[in-house]
Scaffold this motif. Structure first.
Motif, PDB file in Angstrom:
ATOM      1  N   UNK A 169       1.040  -1.200   0.150  1.00  0.00           N
ATOM      2  CA  UNK A 169       0.023   0.145   0.099  1.00  0.00           C
ATOM      3  C   UNK A 169       0.809   1.352  -0.023  1.00  0.00           C
ATOM      4  N   UNK A 170       0.429   2.225  -0.854  1.00  0.00           N
ATOM      5  CA  UNK A 170       1.232   3.224  -0.883  1.00  0.00           C
ATOM      6  C   UNK A 170       0.470   4.684  -1.414  1.00  0.00           C
ATOM      7  N   UNK A 171       0.659   5.927  -1.443  1.00  0.00           N
ATOM      8  CA  UNK A 171       0.031   6.937  -1.871  1.00  0.00           C
ATOM      9  C   UNK A 171       1.101   7.954  -2.980  1.00  0.00           C
ATOM     10  N   UNK A 172       0.170   8.564  -3.820  1.00  0.00           N
ATOM     11  CA  UNK A 172       0.905   9.480  -4.466  1.00  0.00           C
ATOM     12  C   UNK A 172       0.006  10.797  -4.482  1.00  0.00           C
ATOM     13  N   UNK A 173       0.851  11.850  -4.107  1.00  0.00           N
ATOM     14  CA  UNK A 173       0.406  13.142  -4.049  1.00  0.00           C
ATOM     15  C   UNK A 173       0.832  14.244  -4.949  1.00  0.00           C
ATOM     16  N   UNK A 174       0.122  14.952  -5.713  1.00  0.00           N
ATOM     17  CA  UNK A 174       0.547  16.106  -6.499  1.00  0.00           C
ATOM     18  C   UNK A 174      -0.157  17.404  -6.797  1.00  0.00           C
ATOM     19  N   UNK A 175       0.578  18.430  -7.081  1.00  0.00           N
ATOM     20  CA  UNK A 175      -0.116  19.643  -7.013  1.00  0.00           C
ATOM     21  C   UNK A 175      -0.340  20.116  -8.287  1.00  0.00           C
ATOM     22  N   UNK A 176      -1.132  20.128  -9.031  1.00  0.00           N
ATOM     23  CA  UNK A 176      -1.426  20.702 -10.377  1.00  0.00           C
ATOM     24  C   UNK A 176      -1.870  22.130 -10.270  1.00  0.00           C
ATOM     25  N   UNK A 177      -1.308  22.918 -11.314  1.00  0.00           N
ATOM     26  CA  UNK A 177      -1.353  24.514 -11.302  1.00  0.00           C
ATOM     27  C   UNK A 177      -1.804  24.875 -12.768  1.00  0.00           C
ATOM     28  N   UNK A 178      -2.577  25.851 -12.963  1.00  0.00           N
ATOM     29  CA  UNK A 178      -2.872  26.559 -14.002  1.00  0.00           C
ATOM     30  C   UNK A 178      -2.249  28.102 -14.145  1.00  0.00           C
ATOM     31  N   UNK A 179      -1.426  28.285 -15.044  1.00  0.00           N
ATOM     32  CA  UNK A 179      -0.767  29.474 -14.935  1.00  0.00           C
ATOM     33  C   UNK A 179      -1.199  30.301 -16.009  1.00  0.00           C
ATOM     34  N   UNK A 180      -2.118  31.277 -16.011  1.00  0.00           N
ATOM     35  CA  UNK A 180      -2.808  32.171 -16.834  1.00  0.00           C
ATOM     36  C   UNK A 180      -2.896  33.743 -16.601  1.00  0.00           C
ATOM     37  N   UNK A 181      -2.341  34.061 -15.563  1.00  0.00           N
ATOM     38  CA  UNK A 181      -2.082  35.320 -15.200  1.00  0.00           C
ATOM     39  C   UNK A 181      -3.307  35.848 -14.256  1.00  0.00           C
TER      40      UNK A 181
END
Length: 326
Positions: A169-181
């Motif tokens: 058992x494991x986990x994956x965490x990520x932070x997705x961003x939107x760069x538009x100004x």
């Protein structure tokens, strides 16, 4: 077939001229060709579809894999705790409600999955053009003047029952961003997650649900907890994350073990290799040991008595000799 056509036409047109007879033969042959060619085309198309399907599911046929996962926004106030997530996954294991049953795992390579998405986009585009609806540019994305990025990604190793250093058992965490100004811009996205065993091909293991990202906010981190149930060898696995904008077939951002050591060489194995080790202690009582010790003590005492008597005899002999000399 030519002989059959000739006999048929001779019976019907025995009084016709040779030119007319030849014309009728050619007409019948062309009609038969027009009837049979579409069926051949359908068979060829079906064969191609079967071949494509075989290539995409070949890995699944080679090795049966099962996994159980759950994805959620990490910082959401209503998101379940890690303990609750793991409890839910264990309940799904008992019910057999795997990622494969939910069509969340497509046991195919990254290249094949990307090709499938583009094929679906082409079919949708063709359907839209036939129905005369405005055609959507499916080769792009809605934020053509912006940039999607995965700012960070990391993993956690959670459960290792047999304590051999390889986790099921494991986990994956990520932070997705939107760069538009514009920090208030939002986008509807989803992610495809892949595992690579010891540097091998990227194999798909989970598709997230759609979720919303808010500009460059860190409050929309997404985490996926997974338990590998069957078919994953005891080995080291790398992780790759592909981000898609909903409704578009192109990858808008990727993040992998090349970007973070936390996604590199995770020691993993499925639960059929991770069997909990239980030690059993058995106490055996026997009188043989005490009897042997008792016998040994008696032998030592007897030997001591014998030595004592032997020394006493020697002393008496010596004394008698001395008296005789005097």
């Amino acid at each position: 077939m030519n002989d059959f056509i000739k006999q048929l036409t001779l019976k019907v047109t025995s009084r016709f001229s040779p030119i007319l007879l030849t014309t009728l033969q050619l007409t019948l042959m062309l009609a038969l060709m027009m009837i049979t060619l579409p069926s051949f085309a359908i068979e060829a198309e079906s064969a191609n579809e079967i071949e494509n399907t075989a290539s995409t599911v070949g890995i699944a046929e080679a090795k049966v894999v099962l996994s159980y996962s759950r994805g959620q926004i990490a910082n959401s106030t209503d998101s379940a705790s890690q303990e609750q997530v793991l409890k839910n996954i264990k309940q799904r294991v008992l019910l057999g409600d795997s990622d494969q049953e939910k069509n969340k795992t497509i046991n195919t390579t990254r290249e094949d999955l990307i090709e499938q998405k583009h094929q679906q986009a082409r079919k949708q585009s063709t359907t839209r053009s036939i129905t005369a609806t405005p055609r959507l540019n499916l080769s792009s994305r809605s934020f053509s003047d912006g940039t999607f990025v995965i700012y960070e990604g990391y993993s956690q190793l959670i459960e290792d029952l047999d304590a051999d250093g390889y986790f099921q058992t494991f986990s994956v965490t990520f932070d997705a961003d939107l760069l538009t100004g514009n920090p208030h811009d939002e986008a509807l996205v989803y992610a495809e997650l892949y595992l690579s065993e010891n540097g091998g091909p990227w194999i798909h293991y989970y598709s997230t649900d759609n979720f919303v990202i808010h500009g460059e906010s860190s409050d929309d981190e997404f985490e996926v907890y997974s338990t590998l149930e069957q078919g994953f060898n005891t080995n080291h696995y790398d992780i790759l994350i592909d981000l898609y904008e909903e409704g578009y077939p192109n990858i808008v951002a990727s993040y992998s073990s090349d970007d973070s050591n936390s996604l590199y060489a995770l020691p993993l194995e499925s639960s059929d290799y991770d069997v909990e080790y239980v030690e059993y202690y058995t106490e055996v009582h026997s009188d043989g040991g005490s009897s042997s010790a008792f016998i040994l003590i008696i032998m030592v005492i007897a030997f001591s008595i014998r030595q004592f008597k032997f020394k006493k005899v020697i002393s008496m002999s010596s004394l008698m000799r001395m008296k005789s000399v005097k």
